[in-house]
Design a protein around this motif. Structure first.
Motif, PDB file in Angstrom:
ATOM      1  N   MET A 189     -59.542 -42.581   8.151  1.00 46.07           N
ATOM      2  CA  MET A 189     -59.357 -41.175   7.821  1.00 46.07           C
ATOM      3  C   MET A 189     -58.118 -40.661   8.521  1.00 46.07           C
ATOM      4  O   MET A 189     -57.704 -41.172   9.547  1.00 46.07           O
ATOM      5  CB  MET A 189     -60.592 -40.360   8.221  1.00 46.07           C
ATOM      6  N   THR A 190     -57.524 -39.647   7.982  1.00 48.28           N
ATOM      7  CA  THR A 190     -56.267 -39.158   8.520  1.00 48.28           C
ATOM      8  C   THR A 190     -56.389 -37.713   8.968  1.00 48.28           C
ATOM      9  O   THR A 190     -57.126 -36.926   8.397  1.00 48.28           O
ATOM     10  CB  THR A 190     -55.150 -39.241   7.455  1.00 48.28           C
ATOM     11  N   GLY A 191     -55.633 -37.371  10.014  1.00 44.44           N
ATOM     12  CA  GLY A 191     -55.523 -35.991  10.440  1.00 44.44           C
ATOM     13  C   GLY A 191     -56.779 -35.395  11.028  1.00 44.44           C
ATOM     14  O   GLY A 191     -56.972 -34.193  10.990  1.00 44.44           O
ATOM     15  N   THR A 192     -57.680 -36.203  11.602  1.00 44.57           N
ATOM     16  CA  THR A 192     -58.911 -35.668  12.155  1.00 44.57           C
ATOM     17  C   THR A 192     -58.711 -35.242  13.597  1.00 44.57           C
ATOM     18  O   THR A 192     -57.804 -35.701  14.297  1.00 44.57           O
ATOM     19  CB  THR A 192     -60.034 -36.707  12.097  1.00 44.57           C
ATOM     20  N   LYS A 299     -57.741 -52.016  -3.552  1.00 44.25           N
ATOM     21  CA  LYS A 299     -58.778 -51.203  -4.193  1.00 44.25           C
ATOM     22  C   LYS A 299     -59.954 -52.047  -4.670  1.00 44.25           C
ATOM     23  O   LYS A 299     -61.040 -51.532  -4.924  1.00 44.25           O
ATOM     24  CB  LYS A 299     -58.189 -50.400  -5.346  1.00 44.25           C
ATOM     25  N   THR A 300     -59.743 -53.353  -4.809  1.00 44.24           N
ATOM     26  CA  THR A 300     -60.850 -54.286  -5.081  1.00 44.24           C
ATOM     27  C   THR A 300     -60.821 -55.373  -4.003  1.00 44.24           C
ATOM     28  O   THR A 300     -60.417 -56.503  -4.261  1.00 44.24           O
ATOM     29  CB  THR A 300     -60.727 -54.910  -6.478  1.00 44.24           C
ATOM     30  N   PRO A 301     -61.232 -55.044  -2.802  1.00 40.29           N
ATOM     31  CA  PRO A 301     -61.070 -55.961  -1.665  1.00 40.29           C
ATOM     32  C   PRO A 301     -62.015 -57.156  -1.748  1.00 40.29           C
ATOM     33  O   PRO A 301     -63.032 -57.125  -2.436  1.00 40.29           O
ATOM     34  CB  PRO A 301     -61.415 -55.076  -0.465  1.00 40.29           C
ATOM     35  N   ASN A 302     -61.649 -58.205  -1.015  1.00 35.95           N
ATOM     36  CA  ASN A 302     -62.525 -59.381  -0.956  1.00 35.95           C
ATOM     37  C   ASN A 302     -63.371 -59.382   0.321  1.00 35.95           C
ATOM     38  O   ASN A 302     -64.164 -60.301   0.532  1.00 35.95           O
ATOM     39  CB  ASN A 302     -61.723 -60.688  -1.071  1.00 35.95           C
ATOM     40  N   ALA A 335     -59.799 -46.443   1.762  1.00 36.48           N
ATOM     41  CA  ALA A 335     -60.415 -45.212   1.249  1.00 36.48           C
ATOM     42  C   ALA A 335     -60.567 -45.341  -0.255  1.00 36.48           C
ATOM     43  O   ALA A 335     -59.860 -46.121  -0.905  1.00 36.48           O
ATOM     44  CB  ALA A 335     -59.565 -43.999   1.594  1.00 36.48           C
ATOM     45  N   ALA A 336     -61.511 -44.574  -0.821  1.00 39.90           N
ATOM     46  CA  ALA A 336     -61.733 -44.614  -2.258  1.00 39.90           C
ATOM     47  C   ALA A 336     -60.622 -43.915  -3.025  1.00 39.90           C
ATOM     48  O   ALA A 336     -60.369 -44.222  -4.192  1.00 39.90           O
ATOM     49  CB  ALA A 336     -63.079 -43.984  -2.599  1.00 39.90           C
ATOM     50  N   ASP A 337     -59.961 -42.958  -2.393  1.00 38.13           N
ATOM     51  CA  ASP A 337     -58.901 -42.171  -3.032  1.00 38.13           C
ATOM     52  C   ASP A 337     -57.587 -42.946  -2.949  1.00 38.13           C
ATOM     53  O   ASP A 337     -56.929 -42.979  -1.895  1.00 38.13           O
ATOM     54  CB  ASP A 337     -58.783 -40.821  -2.330  1.00 38.13           C
ATOM     55  N   GLU A 338     -57.179 -43.577  -4.056  1.00 35.57           N
ATOM     56  CA  GLU A 338     -55.951 -44.380  -4.061  1.00 35.57           C
ATOM     57  C   GLU A 338     -54.711 -43.526  -3.811  1.00 35.57           C
ATOM     58  O   GLU A 338     -53.746 -43.992  -3.214  1.00 35.57           O
ATOM     59  CB  GLU A 338     -55.818 -45.131  -5.379  1.00 35.57           C
ATOM     60  N   ALA A 339     -54.747 -42.287  -4.258  1.00 38.50           N
ATOM     61  CA  ALA A 339     -53.596 -41.409  -4.015  1.00 38.50           C
ATOM     62  C   ALA A 339     -53.412 -41.186  -2.515  1.00 38.50           C
ATOM     63  O   ALA A 339     -52.286 -41.172  -2.005  1.00 38.50           O
ATOM     64  CB  ALA A 339     -53.792 -40.072  -4.731  1.00 38.50           C
ATOM     65  N   GLN A 340     -54.519 -41.020  -1.805  1.00 35.98           N
ATOM     66  CA  GLN A 340     -54.440 -40.848  -0.355  1.00 35.98           C
ATOM     67  C   GLN A 340     -53.906 -42.106   0.305  1.00 35.98           C
ATOM     68  O   GLN A 340     -53.075 -42.036   1.219  1.00 35.98           O
ATOM     69  CB  GLN A 340     -55.824 -40.519   0.214  1.00 35.98           C
ATOM     70  N   GLN A 342     -51.923 -44.401  -1.016  1.00 37.34           N
ATOM     71  CA  GLN A 342     -50.496 -44.511  -1.300  1.00 37.34           C
ATOM     72  C   GLN A 342     -49.685 -43.528  -0.461  1.00 37.34           C
ATOM     73  O   GLN A 342     -48.623 -43.852   0.061  1.00 37.34           O
ATOM     74  CB  GLN A 342     -50.238 -44.251  -2.795  1.00 37.34           C
ATOM     75  N   ARG A 343     -50.216 -42.341  -0.321  1.00 33.32           N
ATOM     76  CA  ARG A 343     -49.499 -41.283   0.396  1.00 33.32           C
ATOM     77  C   ARG A 343     -49.404 -41.594   1.892  1.00 33.32           C
ATOM     78  O   ARG A 343     -48.356 -41.404   2.505  1.00 33.32           O
ATOM     79  CB  ARG A 343     -50.225 -39.961   0.170  1.00 33.32           C
ATOM     80  N   HIS A 344     -50.495 -42.079   2.476  1.00 30.10           N
ATOM     81  CA  HIS A 344     -50.523 -42.242   3.926  1.00 30.10           C
ATOM     82  C   HIS A 344     -50.118 -43.643   4.379  1.00 30.10           C
ATOM     83  O   HIS A 344     -49.385 -43.802   5.363  1.00 30.10           O
ATOM     84  CB  HIS A 344     -51.916 -41.919   4.455  1.00 30.10           C
ATOM     85  N   TRP A 345     -50.620 -44.681   3.709  1.00 28.94           N
ATOM     86  CA  TRP A 345     -50.370 -46.038   4.170  1.00 28.94           C
ATOM     87  C   TRP A 345     -49.327 -46.777   3.333  1.00 28.94           C
ATOM     88  O   TRP A 345     -48.960 -47.904   3.686  1.00 28.94           O
ATOM     89  CB  TRP A 345     -51.663 -46.837   4.191  1.00 28.94           C
ATOM     90  N   MET A 346     -48.890 -46.175   2.239  1.00 30.81           N
ATOM     91  CA  MET A 346     -47.853 -46.788   1.390  1.00 30.81           C
ATOM     92  C   MET A 346     -48.261 -48.193   0.960  1.00 30.81           C
ATOM     93  O   MET A 346     -47.468 -49.129   0.944  1.00 30.81           O
ATOM     94  CB  MET A 346     -46.513 -46.836   2.103  1.00 30.81           C
ATOM     95  N   ALA A 347     -49.552 -48.375   0.660  1.00 34.72           N
ATOM     96  CA  ALA A 347     -50.063 -49.683   0.243  1.00 34.72           C
ATOM     97  C   ALA A 347     -50.231 -49.724  -1.257  1.00 34.72           C
ATOM     98  O   ALA A 347     -50.532 -48.719  -1.886  1.00 34.72           O
ATOM     99  CB  ALA A 347     -51.398 -49.970   0.920  1.00 34.72           C
ATOM    100  N   ASN A 348     -50.032 -50.882  -1.834  1.00 34.07           N
ATOM    101  CA  ASN A 348     -50.242 -51.067  -3.265  1.00 34.07           C
ATOM    102  C   ASN A 348     -51.557 -51.798  -3.483  1.00 34.07           C
ATOM    103  O   ASN A 348     -51.693 -52.970  -3.148  1.00 34.07           O
ATOM    104  CB  ASN A 348     -49.096 -51.904  -3.864  1.00 34.07           C
TER     105      ASN A 348
END
Length: 349
Positions: A189-192, A299-302, A335-340, A342-348
């Motif tokens: 989580m971010t910004g807590t 988003k579909t982790p092993n 996180a479930a929110d892919e937009a979050q 991408q925005r925070h961790w810049m992961a694909n």
């Protein structure tokens, strides 16, 4: 050798003096303080120094706790047995700690041979070992994703891959959760507020704990600096050869060439990028698991990351959720929110 001989002479002189008992008690208290701040190497040094002056159950227990925390289970069992025999009376706390060391040794044996294990048994007497399947994992450069962890052999579904206590944590009141809780969503989580408090605590701690500072300095802080590929074992809280023979984590005694002093901004970046959080609506816990932090997002982790409660500092373990072939990167979901993501961790994902 001259220094060791002089130290031995001073220890003998001090042990014969009338203040030896007070100094031994103070050193035992120092061992307890070191253990509470996660500095187990310092706890070993202080407890051993206390025992050299005056044998006591308290110092013996502090020494045993530190050794168990660092995974030195056989040594802990032998020392607790030997010390217990020299102390007056039968102390139940030392016998109980020896039993914990035996149970954890049995758990580690099952993990090492990749046997079937109920995750609840990973915790014993409030202790959880830092452990990873080092024969199955390697840290590699994943290109644009930075570092990651890759399987070096086939991993079966349900295999436990890693177990880790938080190396630093900020915790609130008891959540009252069950023994295991899946962390596949909102585990990062971010910004807590918890992240801000953990940043403040960690910024202070790295100033006096060079081993912790070296671990924090090896984690990604969101900047552009090239990340070095580090052995996974250096991210675990185990007995570390870099602090031998003094066993001190203080910067004055750490190898100068390996000394790292992260700035407050770098610590804040590390916490922002790597900390894990849990929330039950009324409380947020924030922890830093250095080894687990090396796992990248998908988003579909092993793999799945799960919290193990029932310990003073709850631990986490990573388990494969499907078969993983050798050469495949191991991933979890941040996180479930892919937009979050991408925005925070810049992961694909």
């Amino acid at each position: 050798q001259d220094g060791a001989a002089e130290a031995a002479r001073l220890s003998l002189a001090l042990s014969a003096s009338e203040v030896a008992g007070e100094v031994a008690a103070a050193l035992s208290d120092l061992a307890l303080c070191a253990h509470r701040r996660g500095a187990s190497h310092d706890a070993i040094a202080a407890a051993a120094a206390s025992l050299a002056l005056r044998p006591s159950t308290q110092a013996a227990r502090h020494l045993g706790i530190a050794l168990v925390s660092l995974g030195e289970l056989e040594l802990a069992e032998d020392l607790l047995g030997a010390l217990g025999a020299t102390l007056p009376g039968e102390d139940a706390s030392l016998a109980s700690l020896r039993d914990v060391a035996r149970r954890l040794a049995a758990v580690r044996e099952v993990l090492d041979r990749r046997g079937v294990l109920d995750p609840v048994s990973l915790a014993s007497g409030g202790f959880v070992l830092d452990w990873c399947d080092s024969d199955a994992l390697e840290v590699v450069d994943m290109g644009s994703k930075g570092r990651g962890i890759r399987a070096t052999r086939d991993i079966g579904r349900g295999d436990i891959i890693m177990v880790q206590r938080p190396r630093a944590f900020f915790s609130g009141p008891d959540r009252g959760k069950g023994p295991i809780e899946l962390l596949d969503e909102k585990s990062k989580m971010t910004g807590t507020a918890g992240q801000a408090k953990l940043t403040a605590l960690l910024s202070s701690a790295v100033a006096s704990d060079a081993l912790l500072a070296s671990i924090v300095g090896a984690l990604y802080d969101g900047g552009d600096a090239v990340q070095s590929v580090v052995p996974l074992e250096t991210m675990l809280d185990v007995l570390n050869a870099r602090v031998l023979p003094l066993l001190s984590q203080h910067p004055d005694f750490f190898p100068p060439q390996e000394r790292v002093v992260p700035s407050s901004a770098e610590v804040a970046g590390v916490i922002s990028m790597n900390s894990h959080s849990l929330s039950d609506g009324s409380r947020k816990d924030t922890q830093l698991f250095p080894a687990v932090s090396l796992l990248n997002h998908d988003k579909t982790p092993n793999c799945a990351n799960a919290a193990l409660h029932g310990t003073p500092m709850w631990a986490t373990f990573v388990v494969a959720v499907r078969p993983i072939a050798a050469g495949t990167e191991l991933t979890i979901r941040y996180a479930a929110d892919e937009a979050q993501v991408q925005r925070h961790w810049m992961a694909n994902g």
